[in-house]
Motif scaffolding. Structure first.
Motif, PDB file in Angstrom:
ATOM      1  N   VAL A  67      -7.325  -4.323   6.418  1.00 15.22           N
ATOM      2  CA  VAL A  67      -7.813  -2.937   6.453  1.00 15.22           C
ATOM      3  C   VAL A  67      -8.787  -2.764   7.608  1.00 15.22           C
ATOM      4  O   VAL A  67      -9.773  -3.494   7.700  1.00 15.22           O
ATOM      5  N   LYS A 105       0.842  -1.209   0.000  1.00 16.61           N
ATOM      6  CA  LYS A 105       0.000   0.000   0.000  1.00 16.61           C
ATOM      7  C   LYS A 105       0.875   1.257   0.000  1.00 16.61           C
ATOM      8  O   LYS A 105       0.502   2.272  -0.590  1.00 16.61           O
ATOM      9  N   GLU A 165     -18.437   3.989  -3.310  1.00 13.26           N
ATOM     10  CA  GLU A 165     -17.327   3.226  -3.876  1.00 13.26           C
ATOM     11  C   GLU A 165     -17.694   2.591  -5.208  1.00 13.26           C
ATOM     12  O   GLU A 165     -18.836   2.195  -5.415  1.00 13.26           O
ATOM     13  N   GLU A 184      -4.573   6.107   6.904  1.00 13.92           N
ATOM     14  CA  GLU A 184      -5.158   7.012   5.909  1.00 13.92           C
ATOM     15  C   GLU A 184      -6.296   7.849   6.480  1.00 13.92           C
ATOM     16  O   GLU A 184      -7.038   7.400   7.350  1.00 13.92           O
ATOM     17  N   GLU A 185      -6.466   8.962   5.873  1.00 13.60           N
ATOM     18  CA  GLU A 185      -7.648   9.794   6.068  1.00 13.60           C
ATOM     19  C   GLU A 185      -8.870   8.974   5.663  1.00 13.60           C
ATOM     20  O   GLU A 185      -8.843   8.232   4.676  1.00 13.60           O
ATOM     21  N   LEU A 236     -12.235   8.419   3.929  1.00 16.77           N
ATOM     22  CA  LEU A 236     -12.932   9.044   2.796  1.00 16.77           C
ATOM     23  C   LEU A 236     -14.411   8.726   2.867  1.00 16.77           C
ATOM     24  O   LEU A 236     -14.798   7.619   3.251  1.00 16.77           O
ATOM     25  N   LYS A 280     -19.140  -5.684   0.170  1.00 16.64           N
ATOM     26  CA  LYS A 280     -18.089  -6.276   1.003  1.00 16.64           C
ATOM     27  C   LYS A 280     -18.594  -6.888   2.309  1.00 16.64           C
ATOM     28  O   LYS A 280     -18.052  -7.871   2.782  1.00 16.64           O
ATOM     29  N   GLU A 292      -7.556   2.084  -3.624  1.00 15.37           N
ATOM     30  CA  GLU A 292      -6.516   1.057  -3.758  1.00 15.37           C
ATOM     31  C   GLU A 292      -6.453   0.581  -5.199  1.00 15.37           C
ATOM     32  O   GLU A 292      -7.393   0.759  -5.970  1.00 15.37           O
ATOM     33  N   LYS A 316      -4.118   0.359   7.689  1.00 14.40           N
ATOM     34  CA  LYS A 316      -3.918  -0.728   6.726  1.00 14.40           C
ATOM     35  C   LYS A 316      -2.554  -1.386   6.903  1.00 14.40           C
ATOM     36  O   LYS A 316      -1.536  -0.690   6.984  1.00 14.40           O
TER      37      LYS A 316
HETATM   38  P1  AMP Z   1      -9.087  -2.024   0.570  1.00 16.40           P
HETATM   39  O1  AMP Z   1      -8.680  -3.421   0.895  1.00 16.40           O
HETATM   40  O2  AMP Z   1      -7.974  -1.034   0.565  1.00 16.40           O
HETATM   41  O3  AMP Z   1     -10.000  -1.956  -0.621  1.00 16.40           O
HETATM   42  O4  AMP Z   1     -10.061  -1.582   1.735  1.00 16.40           O
HETATM   43  C1  AMP Z   1     -11.199  -2.345   2.043  1.00 16.40           C
HETATM   44  C2  AMP Z   1     -12.371  -1.432   2.210  1.00 16.40           C
HETATM   45  O5  AMP Z   1     -12.119  -0.519   3.275  1.00 16.40           O
HETATM   46  C3  AMP Z   1     -12.638  -0.540   1.013  1.00 16.40           C
HETATM   47  O6  AMP Z   1     -13.401  -1.193   0.047  1.00 16.40           O
HETATM   48  C4  AMP Z   1     -13.372   0.608   1.650  1.00 16.40           C
HETATM   49  O7  AMP Z   1     -14.734   0.273   1.877  1.00 16.40           O
HETATM   50  C5  AMP Z   1     -12.704   0.743   2.979  1.00 16.40           C
HETATM   51  N1  AMP Z   1     -11.643   1.761   2.914  1.00 16.40           N
HETATM   52  C6  AMP Z   1     -10.347   1.589   2.576  1.00 16.40           C
HETATM   53  N2  AMP Z   1      -9.674   2.757   2.622  1.00 16.40           N
HETATM   54  C7  AMP Z   1     -10.555   3.694   2.998  1.00 16.40           C
HETATM   55  C8  AMP Z   1     -10.480   5.096   3.257  1.00 16.40           C
HETATM   56  N3  AMP Z   1      -9.324   5.771   3.144  1.00 16.40           N
HETATM   57  N4  AMP Z   1     -11.611   5.738   3.621  1.00 16.40           N
HETATM   58  C9  AMP Z   1     -12.779   5.071   3.776  1.00 16.40           C
HETATM   59  N5  AMP Z   1     -12.927   3.750   3.579  1.00 16.40           N
HETATM   60  C10 AMP Z   1     -11.828   3.059   3.189  1.00 16.40           C
END
Ligand code: AMP
Ligand code: GLY
Length: 420
Positions: A153, A103, A191, A184-185, A187, A213, A282, A143
């Motif tokens: 995450v 990441k 999605e 991370e901040e 968000l 998810k 991501e 993460k």
């Molecule tokens: P990832 O494995 O990075 O896709 O993260 C899994 C899930 O976590 C994502 O599909 C988002 O729903 C949530 N997520 C990841 N990063 C963020 C973020 N910076 N802000 C809000 N939700 C996040």
């Protein structure tokens, strides 16, 4: 053309199903495959993380094209090993697979290319990570840096949760993946998943999708690998798609090329969209599962031409023939998933279901035992249907799930709710 697909999930079943429809496909082998795949083509029991074993198998079977489904062999450098052997390969090099495997690497690429993404900090020290959380407060997202099978995450709504996640990661709960963390901040927005092929230079969009998810209806319960998906994603309007391409994807791909590690394969662009502005959540360096099943149902046999054009660096001349259709996948999972679940339960009723260009049950975690199909994984079946609109596709897919006789399995009843 003799084609070898690596992988064993619903993603690979749908890839095999679409590729087999292309008249260029002479012989198709999926390794290791699953019971559903074995009903439609050859399977082979090889260790797909072992590049030497795959290369030897490909040479012995005069394979012309190898398509790598999951991230693990990509991160292990299997694509590099096969290219060294002179094989035509779909899938990024180990160096380019870092876009999923790290990441912090992805964040660095975004920084260098100016791609919009959440602000972040990168830590190898627990005390510094805690100080960052205290300084920024919650909600905040913690993460594990490396591959953690979708479990690395933690979207922390409180500071205490975020601090506990730091303790877990530095205590080794996530193995090597947690030795480094990205914070991370948080968000907000909607999605969407955006899929593009990239041949190192040219970027070609091949579809959008939305995943579900959480394990439970109305997005409740723990996170999973994905309980259902539909394509297209209405939030990906032409304007948002264009912004994602010009502000995020193309600059990042240019940066990868500039560094001497061009990305060649499918890029799964996870976006958060708010007020028409996409930000990168991501990258994954492979098709999503179950998003792939919806894309394959919509693209059909042309996907082989597209994957081949990508591997042969001909995307500038390639073209996607879009149909104005919709597809949906309902995942059937074993009771208990994503926590502990039973294996070996028998699934009945599959033989009676239609298998055509509008209805397919892709197998994700199945084996055949004594002439019966048994569940071997958490996510077991990906029931997929296509229609002129999402409602038609959804009604078709749910009608199929109702005919499947598997008391030890469950599915979400609201896939597609956001778009409907
Ligand atoms: P990832 O494995 O990075 O896709 O993260 C899994 C899930 O976590 C994502 O599909 C988002 O729903 C949530 N997520 C990841 N990063 C963020 C973020 N910076 N802000 C809000 N939700 C996040
Ligand atoms: N469905 C999400 C993924 O494949 O990572």
């Amino acid at each position: 053309m003799n084609i070898l697909i690596l992988g064993s999930g619903g993603r690979e079943h749908s890839l095999a199903w679409a590729i087999q429809q292309n008249p260029k496909c002479d012989r198709l082998i999926v390794a290791p495959g699953n019971a559903g795949i074995a009903q439609m083509c050859e399977t082979a029991d090889i260790d797909i993380l072992d590049g030497d074993a795959v290369a030897t198998f490909a040479e012995e079977n005069t394979i012309d094209f190898v398509i790598i489904g999951p991230e693990a062999p990509l991160a292990a450098g299997v694509a590099d090993r096969l290219r060294d052997a002179g094989l035509l390969v779909f899938g990024p090099s180990k160096a380019a697979a870092a876009l999923e495997a790290s990441k912090s690497f992805t964040k660095a690429i975004c920084d260098a290319s100016g791609a919009p993404t959440s602000t972040y900090g990168h830590f190898t020290d627990a005390e510094a990570a805690r100080a960052h959380i205290r300084a920024n407060g919650a909600p905040i997202v913690v993460k594990a840096d490396g591959l953690a099978a979708g479990k690395g995450v933690i979207v922390a709504m409180t500071e205490a949760e975020a601090l506990a996640a730091i303790d877990d990661m530095f205590d080794g709960s996530f193995g090597q993946a947690g030795a480094e963390v990205v914070i991370e901040e948080f968000l907000t927005g909607e999605e969407a998943s955006f899929f593009v092929l990239c041949d190192g230079k040219t970027v070609l969009p091949i579809g959008t999708a939305q995943d579900h998810k959480r394990v439970g209806d109305r997005d409740t319960g723990p996170n999973t690998g994905g309980m259902g998906a539909y394509s297209p994603a209405p939030v990906m309007t032409d304007a948002v798609t264009q912004k994602a391409l010009t502000e995020i994807v193309q600059p990042c791909m240019d940066e990868m090329a500039k560094r001497g590690t061009p990305f060649e394969g499918v890029l799964f662009v996870g976006l958060m969209i708010e007020d028409g502005q996409p930000k990168l959540i991501e990258y994954n360096v492979r098709f999503g599962d179950p998003e792939c099943q919806t894309l394959m149902m919509r693209l059909g046999g042309q996907i082989l031409d597209l994957l081949q054009a990508c591997a042969e660096h001909r995307l500038a001349d390639a073209q996607v023939n879009w149909a104005d259709d919709h597809a949906i996948t309902i995942v059937m999972a074993a009771n208990g998933y994503p926590a502990a679940y039973e294996k070996g339960t028998v699934i009945k009723g599959l033989d009676a279901l239609p298998e055509d260009s509008k209805n397919m049950v892709f197998h994700a975690g199945t084996a055949s035992k004594d002439g019966q199909i048994v569940a071997t994984g958490g996510r077991v079946l990906a029931v997929t249907a296509r229609g002129e609109n999402l409602k038609e596709a959804r009604d078709r897919a749910y009608a199929m799930t109702q005919q499947i006789d598997w008391p030890e399995g469950f599915y979400r009843s609201d896939i597609g709710w956001r778009a409907l």
